[in-house]
Design a protein around this motif. Structure first.
Motif, PDB file in Angstrom:
ATOM      1  N   GLY A  76       0.799  -1.215   0.000  1.00 43.65           N
ATOM      2  CA  GLY A  76       0.000   0.000   0.000  1.00 43.65           C
ATOM      3  C   GLY A  76       0.828   1.259   0.000  1.00 43.65           C
ATOM      4  N   SER A  77       2.134   1.139   0.242  1.00 48.49           N
ATOM      5  CA  SER A  77       3.013   2.304   0.242  1.00 48.49           C
ATOM      6  C   SER A  77       3.454   2.714  -1.154  1.00 48.49           C
ATOM      7  N   LEU A  78       3.198   1.881  -2.163  1.00 46.16           N
ATOM      8  CA  LEU A  78       3.577   2.238  -3.518  1.00 46.16           C
ATOM      9  C   LEU A  78       2.736   3.415  -4.005  1.00 46.16           C
ATOM     10  N   THR A 132       8.947  -5.401 -10.003  1.00 49.16           N
ATOM     11  CA  THR A 132      10.228  -5.485 -10.695  1.00 49.16           C
ATOM     12  C   THR A 132      10.872  -4.114 -10.737  1.00 49.16           C
ATOM     13  N   VAL A 133      12.147  -4.045 -10.400  1.00 45.16           N
ATOM     14  CA  VAL A 133      12.848  -2.770 -10.412  1.00 45.16           C
ATOM     15  C   VAL A 133      13.030  -2.302 -11.855  1.00 45.16           C
ATOM     16  N   GLY A 134      12.672  -1.046 -12.103  1.00 44.72           N
ATOM     17  CA  GLY A 134      12.786  -0.487 -13.435  1.00 44.72           C
ATOM     18  C   GLY A 134      14.092   0.279 -13.626  1.00 44.72           C
ATOM     19  N   ILE A 136      12.308   3.637  -4.910  1.00 45.51           N
ATOM     20  CA  ILE A 136      12.813   2.746  -5.933  1.00 45.51           C
ATOM     21  C   ILE A 136      11.819   2.710  -7.090  1.00 45.51           C
ATOM     22  N   PRO A 137      12.262   2.959  -8.321  1.00 47.93           N
ATOM     23  CA  PRO A 137      11.350   2.843  -9.462  1.00 47.93           C
ATOM     24  C   PRO A 137      11.032   1.380  -9.740  1.00 47.93           C
ATOM     25  N   VAL A 138       9.775   1.037  -9.794  1.00 44.18           N
ATOM     26  CA  VAL A 138       9.375  -0.350  -9.980  1.00 44.18           C
ATOM     27  C   VAL A 138       8.261  -0.432 -11.017  1.00 44.18           C
ATOM     28  N   THR A 139       7.989  -1.648 -11.446  1.00 42.78           N
ATOM     29  CA  THR A 139       6.891  -1.926 -12.370  1.00 42.78           C
ATOM     30  C   THR A 139       6.005  -3.002 -11.758  1.00 42.78           C
ATOM     31  N   VAL A 140       4.706  -2.768 -11.790  1.00 43.72           N
ATOM     32  CA  VAL A 140       3.713  -3.745 -11.336  1.00 43.72           C
ATOM     33  C   VAL A 140       3.200  -4.486 -12.565  1.00 43.72           C
ATOM     34  N   ALA A 194       8.449   2.714  -5.072  1.00 37.92           N
ATOM     35  CA  ALA A 194       8.334   1.930  -3.848  1.00 37.92           C
ATOM     36  C   ALA A 194       9.288   2.476  -2.801  1.00 37.92           C
ATOM     37  N   PRO A 195       8.824   2.721  -1.578  1.00 33.79           N
ATOM     38  CA  PRO A 195       9.733   3.195  -0.531  1.00 33.79           C
ATOM     39  C   PRO A 195      10.711   2.098  -0.140  1.00 33.79           C
ATOM     40  N   TRP A 196      11.958   2.485   0.021  1.00 35.95           N
ATOM     41  CA  TRP A 196      13.042   1.534   0.249  1.00 35.95           C
ATOM     42  C   TRP A 196      12.773   0.641   1.452  1.00 35.95           C
ATOM     43  N   ALA A 197      12.342   1.221   2.566  1.00 35.70           N
ATOM     44  CA  ALA A 197      12.191   0.436   3.785  1.00 35.70           C
ATOM     45  C   ALA A 197      10.981  -0.475   3.766  1.00 35.70           C
ATOM     46  N   ALA A 198      10.137  -0.396   2.732  1.00 40.01           N
ATOM     47  CA  ALA A 198       8.981  -1.280   2.644  1.00 40.01           C
ATOM     48  C   ALA A 198       9.318  -2.592   1.946  1.00 40.01           C
ATOM     49  N   VAL A 199      10.567  -2.769   1.514  1.00 41.51           N
ATOM     50  CA  VAL A 199      10.978  -3.980   0.816  1.00 41.51           C
ATOM     51  C   VAL A 199      11.310  -5.076   1.835  1.00 41.51           C
ATOM     52  N   ALA A 200      10.690  -6.238   1.668  1.00 45.58           N
ATOM     53  CA  ALA A 200      10.922  -7.356   2.582  1.00 45.58           C
ATOM     54  C   ALA A 200      11.947  -8.347   2.038  1.00 45.58           C
TER      55      ALA A 200
END
Length: 259
Positions: A39-41, A64-66, A96-100, A113-119
């Motif tokens: 939900g942070s995206l 996926t990181v863009g 972080i730039p990402v693709t859904v 995507a916020p960096w600290a939200a990555v698991a």
């Protein structure tokens, strides 16, 4: 196919947090990220994600990181992320730039995507050999998955680190069945040092003999160039960088304008 989430992703999810998830490094293009609080995206221009993207992320919180710049700080056009519900605030200082990946073929959404939200993070190199985590019948029936070992043998002759990306990489990393009978096999080849045109041509010819379309890119320290384009030997090639395409003579020592 194994049904356990912990087995599929090599153990329990790590505690959320940038250093734990990324092993002290920034994510690179084509990395798969498991979002602890999707939900942070946010879309790059602000606002909310569309309904289909929120539905996808609730079921499969992988992105996926863009190939785009990573905003730092709190720019006015990027909203502050919501706090994660598991105890860690989503860090506003690094995005972080990402693709859904959407449910329909070709459906994609760019987001931040916020960096600290990555698991958890998975690099393409970590996906090699993960066919055993999928149903054997599925691997055998899909050329893009079944031919991975043969691709590995061809690339090994050139001593390059490599990994699958695109639909094949996404399915190997997440377990979500997105590969189809006509899916191409996309690869990233790590080339921090220059590769000769002759070696590139030999590899392209070998890959072109496989009964599946293979799209490989050479990843340099400055960006990526398509193997087929580089092997063809034109005067200039298109180097894909976080700041846009760039026409260069040498992708390892780029000099030239951005498109």
């Amino acid at each position: 196919m194994r049904n356990s989430t912990e087995e599929l992703h090599d153990g329990p999810r790590r505690r959320v947090g940038a250093l734990a998830a990324l092993d002290g490094r920034l994510p690179g293009t084509h990395d798969l990220l498991l979002m602890q609080c999707p939900g942070s995206l946010r879309p790059p221009a602000g606002g909310e994600l569309p309904d289909w993207a929120r539905t996808v992320l609730r079921a499969h919180p992988w992105v996926t990181v863009g190939r785009a710049p990573s905003p730092v700080g709190a720019p006015v056009d990027v909203p502050r992320p919501r706090r994660c519900t598991r105890g860690w605030p989503a860090a506003p200082e690094h995005w972080i730039p990402v693709t859904v990946r959407g449910p329909r073929p070709g459906q994609r959404l760019d987001a931040l995507a916020p960096w600290a939200a990555v698991a958890r993070t998975l690099r393409p190199e970590q996906l090699v050999g993960r066919q055993e985590l999928l149903a054997p019948g599925r691997v055998a029936g899909l050329p893009a998955l079944a031919l991975l070992p043969e691709v590995g043998r061809l690339v090994a002759d050139h001593r390059l680190a490599w990994g699958p990306i695109g639909a094949v990489g996404y399915e190997l990393g997440t377990g979500v069945p997105v590969v189809g009978p006509l899916s191409p096999l996309r690869l990233v080849l790590r080339t921090p040092h220059p590769v000769s045109r002759r070696d590139a041509l030999h590899l392209r010819r070998a890959l072109s003999k496989l009964p599946v379309p293979v799209q490989a890119e050479l990843e340099t320290r400055y960006g990526a160039v398509q193997l087929a384009e580089y092997a063809a030997g034109p005067l200039t090639v298109t180097l894909l960088t976080p700041y846009g395409p760039r026409e260069v003579h040498d992708p390892w020592f780029p000099r030239g304008p951005y498109a």
